[in-house]
Design a protein around this motif. Sequence first.
Motif, mmCIF file in Angstrom:
data_model
loop_
_atom_site.group_PDB
_atom_site.id
_atom_site.type_symbol
_atom_site.label_atom_id
_atom_site.label_comp_id
_atom_site.label_asym_id
_atom_site.label_seq_id
_atom_site.Cartn_x
_atom_site.Cartn_y
_atom_site.Cartn_z
ATOM 1 N N GLU A 1 35.393 48.550 38.201
ATOM 2 C CA GLU A 1 34.584 47.325 38.379
ATOM 3 C C GLU A 1 34.966 46.253 37.363
ATOM 4 O O GLU A 1 34.898 45.071 37.641
ATOM 5 C CB GLU A 1 33.084 47.630 38.212
ATOM 6 N N VAL A 2 35.325 46.715 36.163
ATOM 7 C CA VAL A 2 35.651 45.755 35.107
ATOM 8 C C VAL A 2 36.890 44.939 35.491
ATOM 9 O O VAL A 2 36.995 43.759 35.189
ATOM 10 C CB VAL A 2 35.863 46.496 33.769
ATOM 11 N N PHE A 3 37.820 45.565 36.206
ATOM 12 C CA PHE A 3 39.059 44.883 36.590
ATOM 13 C C PHE A 3 38.980 44.202 37.957
ATOM 14 O O PHE A 3 39.656 43.205 38.195
ATOM 15 C CB PHE A 3 40.217 45.889 36.621
ATOM 16 N N TYR A 4 38.204 44.796 38.860
ATOM 17 C CA TYR A 4 38.219 44.337 40.253
ATOM 18 C C TYR A 4 36.887 43.792 40.739
ATOM 19 O O TYR A 4 36.780 43.339 41.858
ATOM 20 C CB TYR A 4 38.593 45.499 41.187
ATOM 21 N N GLY A 5 35.839 43.861 39.926
ATOM 22 C CA GLY A 5 34.510 43.604 40.442
ATOM 23 C C GLY A 5 34.037 44.834 41.193
ATOM 24 O O GLY A 5 34.779 45.805 41.346
ATOM 25 N N SER A 6 32.780 44.787 41.656
ATOM 26 C CA SER A 6 32.232 45.930 42.395
ATOM 27 C C SER A 6 32.648 45.825 43.851
ATOM 28 O O SER A 6 32.747 44.716 44.376
ATOM 29 C CB SER A 6 30.708 45.921 42.304
ATOM 30 N N PRO B 1 32.245 45.241 47.527
ATOM 31 C CA PRO B 1 31.119 44.647 48.248
ATOM 32 C C PRO B 1 30.447 45.705 49.123
ATOM 33 O O PRO B 1 31.121 46.340 49.921
ATOM 34 C CB PRO B 1 31.773 43.550 49.099
ATOM 35 N N LYS C 1 33.127 40.735 29.220
ATOM 36 C CA LYS C 1 34.438 41.356 28.986
ATOM 37 C C LYS C 1 34.617 41.691 27.506
ATOM 38 O O LYS C 1 35.294 42.657 27.166
ATOM 39 C CB LYS C 1 35.549 40.412 29.436
ATOM 40 N N GLN D 1 32.844 44.953 26.875
ATOM 41 C CA GLN D 1 33.622 46.061 27.451
ATOM 42 C C GLN D 1 34.886 46.334 26.628
ATOM 43 O O GLN D 1 35.283 47.494 26.460
ATOM 44 C CB GLN D 1 33.978 45.725 28.910
ATOM 45 N N ASP E 1 43.991 42.902 27.542
ATOM 46 C CA ASP E 1 44.082 43.524 28.864
ATOM 47 C C ASP E 1 42.889 43.223 29.762
ATOM 48 O O ASP E 1 43.020 43.156 30.977
ATOM 49 C CB ASP E 1 44.246 45.042 28.721
ATOM 50 N N LEU E 2 41.718 43.061 29.171
ATOM 51 C CA LEU E 2 40.527 42.817 29.993
ATOM 52 C C LEU E 2 40.292 41.335 30.267
ATOM 53 O O LEU E 2 39.421 40.983 31.043
ATOM 54 C CB LEU E 2 39.283 43.385 29.312
ATOM 55 N N GLY E 3 41.034 40.465 29.607
ATOM 56 C CA GLY E 3 40.699 39.047 29.727
ATOM 57 C C GLY E 3 39.466 38.725 28.888
ATOM 58 O O GLY E 3 38.710 37.817 29.204
#
Lengths: 191, 830
Positions: free
Chosen positions: A167-172, A174, A145, A148, A97-99
């Motif tokens: 953040e883990v899925f989308y980044g932080s 901006p 990843k 995590q 799921d996290l890649g």
Amino acid sequence: MTHAMTTLTLRVNGEDHTVAFPAHHTLLEVLRERCGLTGTKHGCELGECGTCTVLVDGRAVLSCLMLAVETEDRSIETVEGLMDGNRLHPLQAAFADLGAAQCGYCTPGVLMTSKALLEADGDPSEAEIREALSGNLCRCTGYHKIVQAVLWAAARLRGEDSAPSAEVFYGSPPPGQEASSSSSSEAHDDD
Amino acid sequence: MTEPRAALNLIGKPFRRVDGRAKVTGQTRFADDLTFPRMCFMRLHRSTVPHARIVEIHLEKAEKMPGVLGFLTGEDLPVSFGILPMSRDEHGLAVGKVRYVGDPVVAVAALTEEQAEAAARAVEIEYEPLATISSVEEALANPEPRIHEHGSGGNLHRKKSMIFGDLEQGFEEADVIFEDTLFYGGNTHLAMEQHASVAVPEDDERVTLYSSTQIPHYVHRALARVLELPASRVRVVACPNGGGFGGKSDIMNHEIVTAKMALVLGRPVKISLTREEVFYCHRGRHPMLMHLRTGFGKDGSLKAQHLKTALDGGAYSSYGVASTLYAGALQTATYELPRYRFDTLRAFTNKPPCGPKRGHGTPQPRFGYEVHLDKAAHALGIDPADLRLRNLAPAGLITANWLQLSSVGLGRCIEAVVEGSGWRRRYGKLPHGRGLGLACGAYICGVGLPLYRGEMPHSGVQLKLDRSGGVAVFCGQAEIGQGSDSVLAAIVAEVLGIELADIRLVVADTDLTPVEFGSYASRVTVMMGNAAYDGAQRARELIATAVAERFEVDSERLVFAESRVFDAEDPEKGLSFAAAVAIAETRFGTLGTTGSYRPPTPPGRFQGSGVGPSPTYSYSAAVIEVEVDPATGLFDVEHVWIAHDIGRCINPALVVGQVEGSVYMGLGEVMMEEQAFRRLPPRLSGALVHKTPSLLEYKSPTFRDVPPVTTYLIEEPDPAGPFGAKEVGQGPLLPIPPAAANAVFDAVGVRVDQVPIHPHMILRALEDKARGKEGRFGPAAFPDVDFPRNLIVPTPAEGGDGTALNDPRSQKQAGRQAAKEKPSAASAPV
């Protein structure tokens, strides 16, 4: 050049495999070439990369450095044995799921090392995860990843209903800029 | 190309990659996992000397070894190959001479891998040694003996000079001119999977090759050529790659030889390379020496730049002609540079061939440029972030070297990392030993021209739909771990409003799938994605037409979502996707559609303009914080903030993963990774050998070496990409090495103008500074090379039309044209 053949019964993932092989062959070779279990990979066959890690009596070992004959009467676990029936192990689900598996080549070794860690310590810190996995090289993920995913799987194995942060899925998001359209994590749980 | 839709069902949300389950269960079948009945094993005997004529090959001992089935030598494969049609200088096995330690000479097949290995070791070869070339400097100084008989004379493979606009005028307009010389060391991909291939003779004169390759299409073409078979009798299947990074994007000797061996023996043949052999296959980062001379206005505005690059190419051409041009082509894509000159050369050396590694030819000059800019900002008293923001290339710009830019999210990238890192408060103000560095980068999203001439599609996708509601998608693209399959499935699923689970992929099989050029040049998302969109859109139209007829509504009003097709104005009025396909199957017969993509024609039309153009460019900016111990020179990266202009995320979880992976690889390059060579002492033959052909000796970062990374994805849909998407696999590596070098300067006030940065280099620079000197470690000078025959190309701002004033090609054509026209003019009635 002919080699003396050994016949041995290996107990792999709870199943007996009676195989004949040259006595000097490594556990890696016997698993892949005699048992047909190609899930275990190789990256160097010299003990340098951790790719071939399997569990022997619950301990993570480099199958390229262990002779198959050493494993008689011992319990061997490979990536093929991680699933519970058709259901993914929480480590497998989190990696998918996290890649945390990109090319997926180092993944079996990383999964098995992680399993050994979580069986010894169900609530490892990030630093402890990094220490435990420091013998496994991965060229795709930058390791983030994977760490995590192990944290997530550990939480699930403890029965906690937690998911990694957005953040883990989308980044932080901006800073100082419009937030992206979506912000909740929607990982699958379709094991 | 495709306008973003108002509401997206799937795209932009994180989803489990479509091959994720197979990868975590051990079910993914890599090339070395394949077995076939009667399969035998092949090993290669590789050259033990770096440069020599082959006097004689002795197989007598090897032939007597147990289990041996057959041998091949260079004589059996006389036809040459090479990824670029203009430089086919490789053979399956060495013909006449060897050019580096590791060059394959003899192939042996045997019943077991161990027997093949033993027989390969028993092969004896008599060599007549030749002098070796180990560097660009040695290649320039020693035109003889030549490593190859082709190229730009002596041991130069390529030499090129291009001047865009009135450079002198540009430098005249400058208030200050800065010059720097920098060096970027070679390094390798180090994919965890060692290359493997299995060739299976299917029946008379027909062969299938299963291989760990990023480019099944080009391997297919090369095999047909070398085996002298019609391409229709050769099938190449790219297995999922256990990491590529460019290292599997060339045609490899062992792929050719395995296929030949299978045809000769009439049985399946497998080869699985050892890690040492993978270091010899290489095709990695070119060591590159660079000189930059740039004119600035007092306000920091760029006026003109003259970049010189010298590439150490190794023993074969590989992608070298392109690499040589990439070493300068993308300098103009980040900041508006009105005038630009680019001189470049590539030398042949007796080392494993260099080629494309993540960023192909551009991380080196990007390192040079971004360090050079940092120094200029310091000298001009301008904040390095402001210097970059002041010169930002605007969206839609045609650059001085004729690149057509599309969207440019670089400004937002810089702002994000500046804000996130606290740059304005902290840069230049941290205690001695702590520092921040900033750098940017741009990368192509596919290439404007194919590797061989033609007007055919670069990307093809085929869809098969039927009453089951399942959609099979066929595409020649190779999954190398980056998520190619997931992009393909997601785009089709989005257009048809169905679930990923309803899509079945058939990929990377030259018999079954339409031509797709492959997984290189960050071309997958934009180029394959547009083809997938095109194919899916056609299927949608067929279904919509049939459903609209049945429901007597305007097909424009139909929505495809949640596995249903329904009337937008009356959502109850609709049916399942499977039922909708059944109606279309009834109306049109068996359903299938195709989609294809060709990039727009680039505006540049001068010789060499084929390298650099892309449908659009991705942008990245990074700030890196380091801690340097001035007593030892040891440095650690404490944090990386990176922003990447992705256009739009197809799957943000995979995008973040690509960014993190690129950051990691960039850190490896700047901190430790080195494809290094040394000469053995004369008593040991004086041979040029690889210093570290093992995973233990070739240092790469481990779990404990990577710092926290904060990733910002900048989404600004690009009209050139499917749903606005751009690339992410390579671009985010580019700012990392220079940002780290710039951070070292902020930390301790000295410059290391080369990569990798080793502690002793920082120490030497500190000692240099303590002696009252510049405080720098790096190359002294760029070699004195003549670059005659400059190509002169007026810029768009100067009213140019994209052609050179003195293009040798157009002059040749004009000459031919004139020669042709003369007789007809003479005979024409006046």
